[in-house]
Scaffold this motif. Structure first.
Motif, short mmCIF file in Angstrom:
data_model
loop_
_atom_site.label_atom_id
_atom_site.label_comp_id
_atom_site.label_asym_id
_atom_site.label_seq_id
_atom_site.Cartn_x
_atom_site.Cartn_y
_atom_site.Cartn_z
N GLY A 144 0.90 -1.20 -0.12
CA GLY A 144 0.00 -0.09 -0.11
C GLY A 144 0.85 1.28 -0.16
N GLY A 145 2.14 1.12 0.05
CA GLY A 145 2.88 2.41 0.00
C GLY A 145 3.14 3.05 1.59
N ALA A 146 4.07 4.05 1.36
CA ALA A 146 4.43 4.58 2.82
C ALA A 146 3.15 5.15 3.46
N ARG A 147 2.28 5.65 3.10
CA ARG A 147 1.15 6.07 3.78
C ARG A 147 0.68 4.92 4.66
N ALA A 148 0.22 3.75 3.99
CA ALA A 148 -0.33 2.47 4.42
C ALA A 148 0.74 2.03 5.58
N ALA A 149 1.75 2.08 5.52
CA ALA A 149 2.68 1.79 6.22
C ALA A 149 2.86 2.59 7.52
N GLU A 150 2.67 3.66 7.49
CA GLU A 150 2.95 4.82 8.31
C GLU A 150 1.33 4.59 9.26
N VAL A 151 0.17 4.31 8.56
CA VAL A 151 -1.02 4.33 9.25
C VAL A 151 -1.11 3.26 10.06
N MET A 152 -0.60 2.01 9.44
CA MET A 152 -0.61 0.78 10.27
C MET A 152 0.30 0.31 11.32
N ARG A 153 1.60 1.44 11.21
CA ARG A 153 2.42 1.28 12.58
C ARG A 153 1.49 2.32 13.73
N ARG A 154 0.90 3.27 13.42
CA ARG A 154 0.32 4.14 14.53
C ARG A 154 -0.99 3.29 15.07
N SER A 155 -1.41 2.49 14.11
CA SER A 155 -2.81 1.80 14.71
C SER A 155 -2.12 0.46 15.62
N LEU A 156 -1.07 0.25 15.63
CA LEU A 156 -0.73 -1.22 16.37
C LEU A 156 -0.52 -0.57 18.04
N THR A 157 -0.31 0.61 18.11
CA THR A 157 -0.03 1.04 19.30
C THR A 157 -1.13 2.00 19.93
N ASN A 159 -4.93 3.21 20.10
CA ASN A 159 -6.26 2.67 19.95
C ASN A 159 -7.40 3.81 19.86
N SER A 160 -6.93 5.06 19.64
CA SER A 160 -7.76 6.08 19.64
C SER A 160 -8.82 6.07 18.54
N PRO A 161 -10.00 6.81 18.52
CA PRO A 161 -10.97 6.55 17.42
C PRO A 161 -10.42 7.03 16.22
N ASP A 162 -9.60 8.02 16.19
CA ASP A 162 -9.00 8.62 15.08
C ASP A 162 -8.17 7.82 14.34
N ALA A 163 -7.31 7.27 15.23
CA ALA A 163 -6.47 6.10 14.63
C ALA A 163 -7.32 4.90 13.88
N GLU A 164 -8.24 4.44 14.50
CA GLU A 164 -9.13 3.43 13.97
C GLU A 164 -9.95 3.81 12.77
N ARG A 165 -10.22 5.14 12.66
CA ARG A 165 -10.81 5.71 11.44
C ARG A 165 -10.08 5.64 10.27
#
Length: 280
Positions: A144-157, A159-165
């Protein structure tokens, strides 16, 4: 229907017949993903199996319409033992056990605790361990590219609603390749969620290591992983085969599929499952 399995009642549905034209057909117990969702998606994606097997789809303890049990029961050991009790209750003789994603963890633990009950195991979109954060992030970068990697890394730690969205917007679409139709959308809409089970199980993931269970396996094993699965790198799926006695398993990378292997590539997936369960 609800079936007694040990000290709980499990909600169970079936697809297909155990006999056809005087010939006994393979019996497959299909174990859903999650944790925290029911077997509704398998009740859709396993429909084609009615042509070659009888499929039994339970909601695991704590899921769907099955008994909830206690949080202390929401473990791989208990879920595996519940399935062994279900095999006994239904009078099944050496069925096949199929597990998707988290359900694959349950199947692997079953092989360690009840190795002589199965004719074979089918593991779909799963591993012998949870892929590391770095492995998952890198897989998202590749697909998915750099953006997908960045979002996935954030979501791993986070659990905020913003991160889930953000995860749902950027990473969620990578887990499925085939366009959802009306039946798929209904399955998702009607799904019974038990997020408390997911919350109780997630802390167990960092220590998850199913390789000792695989080493105890005595049945045939087939592993299916999607060509574009963002959660299960090929090497993680192949660790299952490498952990089996004498490398007695087989790994198939399913072309065109992501994490939802059976939905994304139904013809290929069912052809492989049919061949495996018919012993050819």
């Amino acid at each position: 229907m609800r079936v007694r399995a040990g000290n709980v009642r499990l909600h169970v549905t079936t697809i297909g017949d155990d006999w056809r034209d005087g010939v006994r057909r393979p019996e497959i117990i299909a174990v859903h993903g999650g944790p925290g969702i029911d077997g509704g998606m398998l009740r859709l994606t396993m429909l084609p199996a009615a042509e070659y097997a009888q499929v039994i789809i339970p909601d695991l303890r704590g899921h769907g319409r099955s008994d909830r049990g206690e949080p202390s029961d929401w473990t791989l050991d208990t879920w595996a033992d519940d399935l062994a009790a279900l095999v006994d209750t239904l009078g099944l003789e050496r069925p096949y056990l199929l597990g998707t994603s988290f359900g694959g963890f349950v199947v692997q633990r079953f092989m360690g605790r009840h190795p002589d009950l199965l004719a074979g195991a089918i593991l779909v979109g799963t591993g012998a361990r949870q892929a590391s954060h770095d492995e998952i992030v890198e897989r998202h970068r590749v697909l998915g590219g750099a953006r997908a990697a960045e979002v996935m890394r954030r979501s791993l730690t986070d659990n905020s609603p913003d991160a889930e969205r953000e995860w749902a917007e950027v990473c969620g679409p990578l887990a499925i390749r085939r366009e959802p139709d009306g039946a798929y959308q209904r399955a998702v809409r009607n799904r019974i969620g038990t997020p408390e089970v997911n919350a109780a199980f997630i802390p167990q993931l960092p220590e998850l290591d199913l390789r000792p269970d695989l080493a105890a396996a005595t049945c045939r094993v087939m592993v299916l992983v999607g060509e574009f699965d963002p959660l299960i790198p090929y090497a993680v799926a192949d660790e299952i085969v490498a952990s089996l006695p004498g490398r007695s398993g087989e790994l198939h990378v399913v072309p065109g599929a992501s994490h939802q292997v059976i939905w994304d590539a139904p013809d290929t997936a069912h052809a492989l499952i049919r061949k495996f369960t018919e012993g050819s």
